[in-house]
Design a protein around this motif. Structure first.
Motif, PDB file in Angstrom:
ATOM      1  N   SER A   1     -39.538 -27.264 -29.192  1.00  0.00           N
ATOM      2  CA  SER A   1     -40.106 -27.558 -28.600  1.00  0.00           C
ATOM      3  C   SER A   1     -39.489 -27.733 -27.493  1.00  0.00           C
ATOM      4  N   VAL A   2     -40.349 -27.166 -26.019  1.00  0.00           N
ATOM      5  CA  VAL A   2     -39.380 -27.997 -24.466  1.00  0.00           C
ATOM      6  C   VAL A   2     -40.092 -27.990 -23.538  1.00  0.00           C
ATOM      7  N   THR A   3     -39.592 -28.850 -22.806  1.00  0.00           N
ATOM      8  CA  THR A   3     -40.093 -29.727 -21.135  1.00  0.00           C
ATOM      9  C   THR A   3     -39.646 -28.346 -20.439  1.00  0.00           C
ATOM     10  N   GLY A   4     -40.447 -28.527 -18.995  1.00  0.00           N
ATOM     11  CA  GLY A   4     -40.157 -27.736 -17.842  1.00  0.00           C
ATOM     12  C   GLY A   4     -41.559 -27.749 -16.902  1.00  0.00           C
ATOM     13  N   PRO A   5     -40.949 -26.530 -15.615  1.00  0.00           N
ATOM     14  CA  PRO A   5     -42.472 -25.845 -14.863  1.00  0.00           C
ATOM     15  C   PRO A   5     -42.924 -25.554 -16.013  1.00  0.00           C
ATOM     16  N   ASP A   6     -44.162 -25.597 -15.304  1.00  0.00           N
ATOM     17  CA  ASP A   6     -44.883 -24.461 -15.840  1.00  0.00           C
ATOM     18  C   ASP A   6     -45.085 -22.838 -16.046  1.00  0.00           C
ATOM     19  N   LEU A   7     -44.577 -22.454 -17.143  1.00  0.00           N
ATOM     20  CA  LEU A   7     -44.442 -20.762 -16.691  1.00  0.00           C
ATOM     21  C   LEU A   7     -45.189 -20.520 -18.186  1.00  0.00           C
ATOM     22  N   ALA A   8     -45.415 -18.648 -17.233  1.00  0.00           N
ATOM     23  CA  ALA A   8     -46.498 -18.141 -18.533  1.00  0.00           C
ATOM     24  C   ALA A   8     -45.732 -17.722 -19.268  1.00  0.00           C
ATOM     25  N   ALA A   9     -46.471 -17.222 -20.797  1.00  0.00           N
ATOM     26  CA  ALA A   9     -45.307 -16.365 -21.541  1.00  0.00           C
ATOM     27  C   ALA A   9     -44.280 -14.723 -21.429  1.00  0.00           C
ATOM     28  N   GLY A  10     -43.478 -15.874 -22.225  1.00  0.00           N
ATOM     29  CA  GLY A  10     -42.607 -14.021 -22.002  1.00  0.00           C
ATOM     30  C   GLY A  10     -41.737 -14.072 -20.495  1.00  0.00           C
ATOM     31  N   MET A  11     -41.644 -15.495 -19.750  1.00  0.00           N
ATOM     32  CA  MET A  11     -40.439 -15.385 -19.266  1.00  0.00           C
ATOM     33  C   MET A  11     -38.919 -15.992 -19.528  1.00  0.00           C
ATOM     34  N   THR A  12     -38.472 -15.789 -18.932  1.00  0.00           N
ATOM     35  CA  THR A  12     -36.700 -16.166 -19.878  1.00  0.00           C
ATOM     36  C   THR A  12     -36.784 -17.398 -19.106  1.00  0.00           C
ATOM     37  N   VAL A  13     -36.120 -18.153 -19.773  1.00  0.00           N
ATOM     38  CA  VAL A  13     -35.628 -19.532 -19.112  1.00  0.00           C
ATOM     39  C   VAL A  13     -34.512 -19.919 -19.990  1.00  0.00           C
ATOM     40  N   ARG A  14     -33.451 -20.946 -18.983  1.00  0.00           N
ATOM     41  CA  ARG A  14     -32.132 -21.272 -19.555  1.00  0.00           C
ATOM     42  C   ARG A  14     -32.367 -22.429 -19.770  1.00  0.00           C
ATOM     43  N   VAL A  15     -32.015 -23.033 -20.961  1.00  0.00           N
ATOM     44  CA  VAL A  15     -31.911 -24.342 -21.576  1.00  0.00           C
ATOM     45  C   VAL A  15     -31.328 -25.553 -20.704  1.00  0.00           C
ATOM     46  N   ALA A  16     -31.043 -26.364 -20.162  1.00  0.00           N
ATOM     47  CA  ALA A  16     -30.754 -26.990 -19.222  1.00  0.00           C
ATOM     48  C   ALA A  16     -29.947 -28.214 -19.402  1.00  0.00           C
ATOM     49  N   GLU A  17     -30.616 -28.790 -20.583  1.00  0.00           N
ATOM     50  CA  GLU A  17     -30.540 -30.152 -20.928  1.00  0.00           C
ATOM     51  C   GLU A  17     -31.045 -30.365 -22.455  1.00  0.00           C
ATOM     52  N   TRP A  18     -30.491 -31.144 -23.034  1.00  0.00           N
ATOM     53  CA  TRP A  18     -30.393 -31.580 -24.896  1.00  0.00           C
ATOM     54  C   TRP A  18     -31.225 -33.245 -24.182  1.00  0.00           C
ATOM     55  N   THR A  19     -32.178 -33.928 -24.698  1.00  0.00           N
ATOM     56  CA  THR A  19     -32.757 -35.138 -24.816  1.00  0.00           C
ATOM     57  C   THR A  19     -32.337 -35.840 -26.117  1.00  0.00           C
ATOM     58  N   GLY A  20     -32.281 -35.216 -27.228  1.00  0.00           N
ATOM     59  CA  GLY A  20     -31.912 -36.108 -28.472  1.00  0.00           C
ATOM     60  C   GLY A  20     -33.052 -35.229 -28.995  1.00  0.00           C
ATOM     61  N   ASN A  21     -34.574 -35.296 -28.721  1.00  0.00           N
ATOM     62  CA  ASN A  21     -35.649 -35.017 -29.855  1.00  0.00           C
ATOM     63  C   ASN A  21     -36.413 -33.224 -29.488  1.00  0.00           C
ATOM     64  N   GLU A  22     -35.974 -33.450 -27.405  1.00  0.00           N
ATOM     65  CA  GLU A  22     -36.309 -31.763 -27.137  1.00  0.00           C
ATOM     66  C   GLU A  22     -35.831 -31.055 -26.156  1.00  0.00           C
ATOM     67  N   LEU A  23     -35.478 -29.219 -26.067  1.00  0.00           N
ATOM     68  CA  LEU A  23     -34.507 -29.261 -25.222  1.00  0.00           C
ATOM     69  C   LEU A  23     -35.282 -28.893 -23.374  1.00  0.00           C
ATOM     70  N   ILE A  24     -35.211 -29.318 -22.164  1.00  0.00           N
ATOM     71  CA  ILE A  24     -35.563 -29.013 -21.481  1.00  0.00           C
ATOM     72  C   ILE A  24     -34.818 -27.625 -20.796  1.00  0.00           C
ATOM     73  N   VAL A  25     -36.079 -26.989 -19.601  1.00  0.00           N
ATOM     74  CA  VAL A  25     -35.643 -25.527 -19.818  1.00  0.00           C
ATOM     75  C   VAL A  25     -35.901 -25.835 -18.645  1.00  0.00           C
ATOM     76  N   GLU A  26     -35.440 -23.875 -17.359  1.00  0.00           N
ATOM     77  CA  GLU A  26     -35.678 -24.038 -16.586  1.00  0.00           C
ATOM     78  C   GLU A  26     -35.444 -22.336 -16.559  1.00  0.00           C
ATOM     79  N   PRO A  27     -37.103 -21.909 -15.104  1.00  0.00           N
ATOM     80  CA  PRO A  27     -36.989 -20.500 -15.190  1.00  0.00           C
ATOM     81  C   PRO A  27     -35.343 -19.952 -15.031  1.00  0.00           C
ATOM     82  N   VAL A  28     -34.733 -18.938 -15.651  1.00  0.00           N
ATOM     83  CA  VAL A  28     -33.806 -18.189 -14.909  1.00  0.00           C
ATOM     84  C   VAL A  28     -34.374 -16.845 -13.745  1.00  0.00           C
ATOM     85  N   ALA A  29     -33.732 -17.167 -12.867  1.00  0.00           N
ATOM     86  CA  ALA A  29     -34.586 -16.535 -11.312  1.00  0.00           C
ATOM     87  C   ALA A  29     -34.216 -15.013 -11.674  1.00  0.00           C
TER      88      ALA A  29
END
Length: 153
Positions: A125-153
């Motif tokens: 499970s990830v959290t981050g800005p709304d993005l469409a399926a198929g987008m490439t994201v980078r894991v920016a942070e681990w909060t202990g129970n989920e990953l926070i992602v950001e889009p890869v430019a």
């Protein structure tokens, strides 16, 4: 009674006490009796050398045993309480943290801040800005129970 026992068994009384304490360490959780047992064995070793001398009384032996027990306990705890940061895989049991910096493709879109990715053989499970399926994201942070992602430019 203690004096009679020490005098009857001679320096071996300390070895017997030390070995009994080391054996008791196996049954008692923690590391405490091992230090006292080692102190008794050290006093036994010294007693083997000094047993026939007049000043080597049972009172002096008990005082030396008490001092050695405290000193060896403090030294042992200090030695074994050191943090061990020398692992060649420091993130081995922190799987989420080991994913920070990796990239993945969104398998489910991020909507309302939540989505899912698949990394290796696990769905996350990830959290981050709304993005469409198929987008490439980078894991920016681990909060202990989920990953926070950001889009890869």
């Amino acid at each position: 009674m203690m004096a009679a026992l020490i005098l009857d068994l001679g320096p071996w009384s300390w070895f017997i006490l030390g070995l009994a304490l080391l054996a008791a360490e196996l049954a008692v959780p923690g590391m405490f009796l091992i230090w006292i047992g080692l102190a008794a064995i050290v006093v036994g070793g010294i007693s083997l050398i000094l047993w026939d001398l007049a000043f080597w009384s049972w009172q002096l032996q008990l005082v030396l045993f008490a001092i050695l027990a405290i000193a060896i306990t403090l030294a042992g705890r200090r030695y074994f309480d050191r943090p061990d940061n020398s692992s060649d895989e420091p993130l081995l049991n922190r799987r989420g943290e080991s994913l920070v910096g990796r990239t993945a493709t969104l398998k489910e879109p991020i909507t309302n801040g939540r989505g899912r990715i698949r990394l290796d053989d696990t769905w996350w499970s990830v959290t981050g800005p709304d993005l469409a399926a198929g987008m490439t994201v980078r894991v920016a942070e681990w909060t202990g129970n989920e990953l926070i992602v950001e889009p890869v430019a």
